[in-house]
Design an enzyme around this catalytic site. Sequence first.
Site, PDB file in Angstrom:
ATOM      1  N   SER A  15     -33.318 -77.912 -70.091  1.00  0.00           N
ATOM      2  CA  SER A  15     -33.327 -77.459 -68.698  1.00  0.00           C
ATOM      3  C   SER A  15     -32.087 -76.616 -68.435  1.00  0.00           C
ATOM      4  O   SER A  15     -31.197 -76.494 -69.284  1.00  0.00           O
ATOM      5  CB  SER A  15     -33.363 -78.654 -67.731  1.00  0.00           C
ATOM      6  OG  SER A  15     -32.182 -79.428 -67.844  1.00  0.00           O
ATOM      7  N   TYR A 149     -14.745 -85.070 -65.389  1.00  0.00           N
ATOM      8  CA  TYR A 149     -15.526 -83.900 -65.788  1.00  0.00           C
ATOM      9  C   TYR A 149     -14.606 -82.716 -66.080  1.00  0.00           C
ATOM     10  O   TYR A 149     -14.735 -82.046 -67.117  1.00  0.00           O
ATOM     11  CB  TYR A 149     -16.519 -83.537 -64.685  1.00  0.00           C
ATOM     12  CG  TYR A 149     -17.297 -82.273 -64.949  1.00  0.00           C
ATOM     13  CD1 TYR A 149     -18.374 -82.282 -65.831  1.00  0.00           C
ATOM     14  CD2 TYR A 149     -16.949 -81.074 -64.329  1.00  0.00           C
ATOM     15  CE1 TYR A 149     -19.083 -81.112 -66.088  1.00  0.00           C
ATOM     16  CE2 TYR A 149     -17.660 -79.906 -64.583  1.00  0.00           C
ATOM     17  CZ  TYR A 149     -18.726 -79.933 -65.465  1.00  0.00           C
ATOM     18  OH  TYR A 149     -19.420 -78.781 -65.725  1.00  0.00           O
ATOM     19  N   THR A 184     -28.882 -74.864 -60.844  1.00  0.00           N
ATOM     20  CA  THR A 184     -29.637 -75.748 -61.726  1.00  0.00           C
ATOM     21  C   THR A 184     -29.699 -77.131 -61.094  1.00  0.00           C
ATOM     22  O   THR A 184     -29.162 -77.358 -60.008  1.00  0.00           O
ATOM     23  CB  THR A 184     -28.977 -75.867 -63.120  1.00  0.00           C
ATOM     24  OG1 THR A 184     -27.747 -76.602 -62.989  1.00  0.00           O
ATOM     25  CG2 THR A 184     -28.693 -74.497 -63.718  1.00  0.00           C
TER      26      THR A 184
END
Length: 253
Positions: A15, A149, A184
């Site tokens: 994806s 992250y 996304t």
Amino acid sequence: MDVRGAVAVVTGASSGIGAATALRLHEAGARLVLQGRDGDRLAAIADRTGAIAIRADFAEPGAAEAAAEEIARRAERIDVLVNNAGLGWAGPVTEMSGPDVRRLLEVNLAAPLELTRALLPRLLARPRAAVVFVTSIAGRAGVAGECVYSATKAGVDMFAESLRLELAGTGVRVGVVVPGVVDTAFFARRGRPYQRRSPKPVPAVKVADAVLEAVTTGRAEQYVPRWLRLPTVVRATAPSVYRALSARFGGSS
């Protein structure tokens, strides 16, 4: 580097940026080996591109090493490696669990390092080859609520820079693509949707185009969109100004 007929490995290809990159490389004439954790979506992309599909969840212990072994076994050669797979997590670091931290470290940092280490001999055997890392502006400028992250992406950045120096004089080029906000499912999956009015998310195909350009030109780094270079320049040259602006306008996404 001409990608026509080249064998390209793309991770996180089920994806988002990975899927867009797979399609873009396919259009350019590359032959694909695709990794993803969503088996159904990965199979659909593989059917569309004629790719070899390898289902693997890099958060699972030993998954990256096993995937590297399967890639090496099933691919006749490797000309391009695109390390794209990644996970997000949004919120105060004190709200993260130990497993949350380890999951991001495994998928975002350990997996691309392990895949590159394991597949590098195959890349070095080619007259020309490329390794491209999809990182994030969060790894260069920092983002509130995304401490771990950001740290994983900064780690990948430094690995890529060091690897580029290590491979000087070989046929392997190392590139880094640094996206900002991309349209996304990443933000929904991390647990918090993107809430800012600006900057507006860019289409995943824009990042895929940058990946292809990194492969074909050997360019060391690219920002998507290009103006994202500005905050990193300000941070490097005037850190006090950068921190004041960040505190004023907020760094959370």
